[in-house]
Each structure stands twice: as C-alpha cells, then as structure tokens.
Write an enzyme that holds these catalytic residues in place. Structure first.
Site, PDB file in Angstrom:
ATOM      1  N   HIS A   1      10.698  16.769   9.726  1.00  0.00           N
ATOM      2  CA  HIS A   1       9.324  16.489   9.306  1.00  0.00           C
ATOM      3  C   HIS A   1       8.887  15.082   9.695  1.00  0.00           C
ATOM      4  CE1 HIS A   1       9.964  14.142   5.493  1.00  0.00           C
ATOM      5  NE2 HIS A   1      11.066  14.855   5.368  1.00  0.00           N
TER       6      HIS A   1
ATOM      7  N   GLU B   1       5.762  17.940   4.719  1.00  0.00           N
ATOM      8  CA  GLU B   1       6.982  18.338   4.008  1.00  0.00           C
ATOM      9  C   GLU B   1       7.044  17.701   2.631  1.00  0.00           C
ATOM     10  OE1 GLU B   1      11.290  17.963   2.762  1.00  0.00           O
ATOM     11  OE2 GLU B   1       9.742  16.446   3.050  1.00  0.00           O
ATOM     12  N   GLU B   2       6.625  16.438   2.541  1.00  0.00           N
ATOM     13  CA  GLU B   2       6.747  15.691   1.295  1.00  0.00           C
ATOM     14  C   GLU B   2       5.844  16.216   0.185  1.00  0.00           C
ATOM     15  OE1 GLU B   2       9.030  13.750   0.714  1.00  0.00           O
ATOM     16  OE2 GLU B   2       9.679  12.725   2.539  1.00  0.00           O
TER      17      GLU B   2
ATOM     18  N   HIS C   1      13.301   7.316  -0.464  1.00  0.00           N
ATOM     19  CA  HIS C   1      11.983   7.217  -1.114  1.00  0.00           C
ATOM     20  C   HIS C   1      11.721   5.830  -1.697  1.00  0.00           C
ATOM     21  CE1 HIS C   1      10.267  11.528  -1.476  1.00  0.00           C
ATOM     22  NE2 HIS C   1      11.077  11.449  -0.433  1.00  0.00           N
TER      23      HIS C   1
ATOM     24  N   ASP D   1      13.435   8.907   5.761  1.00  0.00           N
ATOM     25  CA  ASP D   1      13.047  10.246   5.306  1.00  0.00           C
ATOM     26  C   ASP D   1      11.643  10.527   5.835  1.00  0.00           C
ATOM     27  OD1 ASP D   1      12.718  12.634   3.985  1.00  0.00           O
ATOM     28  OD2 ASP D   1      12.546  11.757   1.993  1.00  0.00           O
TER      29      ASP D   1
ATOM     30  N   ASP E   1      17.268  16.393   8.163  1.00  0.00           N
ATOM     31  CA  ASP E   1      16.659  15.574   7.123  1.00  0.00           C
ATOM     32  C   ASP E   1      17.686  14.574   6.607  1.00  0.00           C
ATOM     33  OD1 ASP E   1      14.810  14.672   5.110  1.00  0.00           O
ATOM     34  OD2 ASP E   1      13.962  16.687   5.017  1.00  0.00           O
TER      35      ASP E   1
END
Length: 334
Positions: free
Chosen positions: A62, A195-196, A305, A163, A218
């Site tokens: 992603h 995706e998130e 994150h 990410d 990922d």
C-alpha cells in the site's frame, strides 16, 4: 536501493491523496513491466507477463500513509484536525507536518491540556505560523503528514512512513531485479490506496485481477523492544517475517509452506509472524470473490505508526531475495 528508499519515503501520500507517491513509483518502475495503469480507486497496477504455464500472482503493497485532516480553522488560523488512519496522540505534539502544497506546520497543544498527562487529539491543533484565518491557505478537508527525512545508519533505515513505503520499495526493487528474467507467472504488482482506512484499494483491485495467488508486503511489530507487550518472536535484522496469523486473517498454510521451503533452500533468513492485532491487504485479497490463497511477507519495524519508524536493510533485501526465488519456480499448492 538506497536512492529508491529515500525517494519513496519522502514522497507525500496520505490515504486518499496518493498522487505524489503514485507518480514517484510509476517513474521508478518505468521500463521494467509490460503495462501500467491507474484504476478507479487510484491503485497503480503494474503487469509483467509471464513466459507461460504459471499462476496469476498478485503482489500488493500500500502506497498510503497515516495523516491529519483539517476539520476546522479558527479566527487566528489554528487548525483542528481528525486522524486519517491510526494516529497516536502521544506521538503528535510538537511534530512537524507538511500539506500537499508544501506548507509546513507544527502540531500544538492548547491550554486546556495538562503537559504532565497524555494528550488527546481534541486538544491539539496545527500551527502554520499564521496570525489570522485569512493568512491560511488550507481549507477544511486538506491533509498533512509528518515530515522526517529518510536516514540510513549502518543497517538501520529511518523514515516516517515505513508503513508501508518499505513494502513499496520491496515491490519496486523486485520488478527491477526481475527485468529480463524468465518467470512463468503473470505478475500483477499493485501499489494500493487507502489501506490505512480500511484495505479499500486492495479490495477493488483483487476483485478486478482475480488472482490465483496473493501476497501482501507490509510491516509488522517486533518483540525486541524493552518489555515488549505483547511478546513477539519477530525481531529486526533476523529476516523477513512470513505471516501465520494477524487480527484479520489466517494465512494459507500451503502458500506459507512453499515460501518457507524456498527460503530454506536458498539460505534466506526468515521468521514466523503471529500478530495479535491489525491486518494487511492480504485479508482483502484472501476474501476476494470466491477466495484466494494469500499470505503476507512482513518487514519487522520498530515504532510503527509514529513519525520515526525503523527497519533493517537486511530484512528488506531478504524479502526481495525470497520473492525472486519463490517466483522463479512452480507454485503448486496441492
């Protein structure tokens, strides 16, 4: 791969606003695939035709990253915001952000919050140095993301968005290294959107492609931090992680067996990943149409994150090497 990593990690691409990163990836893979297109949801779908007799394989990474969306601008030019994806309030205060037009701001904390306590997003605002609303270029709905430059230090790679830019780097590098190689399988390398915020790009692209095999690329958490909670076997620098289970899926056991056999035959370090929460594009691929054998290759990452995420170069290179070996042979799940 270092220049590729720097370019892709420093490109803008909050969920739903992936134009800049999509253009960068498209430029980086030019000339190494047979066809490239952008679908309705903004996924970048690169196709590499196989020599025949193989499977239709979808590889997904992603493009999007977490960010902040403006919800209100007050008379002094301070902007309240909502999270786009999984934002931790603890990591926001005092961080620099950048909007799509290049405007830079700092995340501030208003006077209602106690500096000695964990802040909440409702107590924060973006400050671009304005003295009035009229000086602010942004509008409600504009998005910003954390801006920290890519840095390499030994085997450690630092970026604000590993990410999942690191998955995009693996996929782009794989396509480069496969140029001129004989691979039986038709490869669909999909750089997915949103995706998130719900695996949306992978959902629609998998439906359109109808793959026979699906592998997401990922990041995953690690258990090599002080007092890691929950405990995990995955560690940085110990090899690419082959997902067994996460919060959204159980990987196809036959596909995992083939990947493990390929890694062991080639002497490529690998780890088995069990993640208690979260999921990846592999879930959407797995449940597309009548179902697809799917799994995920994960790059171990610390501080996922947050504005400064960390991976190990050797795990990244190992993921590329494993995919080359795996795709170089037959895929027989029987």
């Amino acid at each position: 791969m270092l220049e590729l990593a720097k370019r892709l990690t420093e490109a803008f691409g909050v969920s739903g606003f992936e134009e800049e990163i999509r253009a960068a990836i498209r430029d980086e893979i030019a000339g190494v695939v047979d066809d490239v297109k952008v679908d309705v949801l903004g996924n970048l779908v690169a196709f590499r035709r196989g020599t025949g007799g193989g499977k239709r394989v979808m590889l997904a990474a992603h493009m999007d990253q977490i960010g902040l969306m403006v919800t209100h601008i007050d008379e002094k030019g301070f902007m309240r915001f909502a999270p786009v994806g999984g934002i931790f309030p603890l990591t926001c205060w005092g961080k620099q952000v950048r909007f799509t037009d290049g405007t830079v701001g700092t995340v501030g904390l208003d006077g209602r919050a106690k500096r000695s306590e964990a802040p909440a997003l409702k107590d924060m605002f973006i400050d671009v140095g304005a003295t009035s609303r009229a000086e602010v270029k942004q509008k409600v709905g504009d998005v910003a993301t954390f801006i920290y430059p890519f840095a390499a230090q030994g085997n450690a790679w630092f970026a604000s968005n590993h990410d999942d830019r690191i998955g995009c780097i693996v996929l782009a590098q794989l396509l480069r290294e496969l140029k001129g190689a004989a691979v039986a399988h038709d490869l669909y390398a999909v750089f997915t959107t949103q995706e998130e915020v719900g695996l949306r790009g992978a959902t629609t692209s998998a439906y359109a492609i109808e793959p026979e095999i699906g592998i997401a690329l990922d990041v995953t958490l690690t258990g090599d931090l002080p007092y890691a909670t929950p405990a995990m076997e995955v560690a940085m620098g110990k090899g690419v992680a082959i997902k067994v289970q996460d919060g959204g899926m159980i990987s196809h056991t036959g596909l995992n067996r083939l990947l493990i056999a390929a890694a062991e035959a080639a002497g490529i370090p690998y780890q088995r990943e069990v993640l208690l929460g979260g999921t990846t594009d592999a879930r959407s691929i797995q449940t597309s149409r009548a179902g697809v054998p799917a799994t995920c290759l994960s790059i171990p990452s610390r501080h996922v994150h947050t504005p400064s995420q960390l991976v190990d170069r050797r795990d990244v290179e190992g993921a590329v090497a494993l995919l080359k070996v795996f795709l170089g042979g037959p895929i027989n799940l029987a």
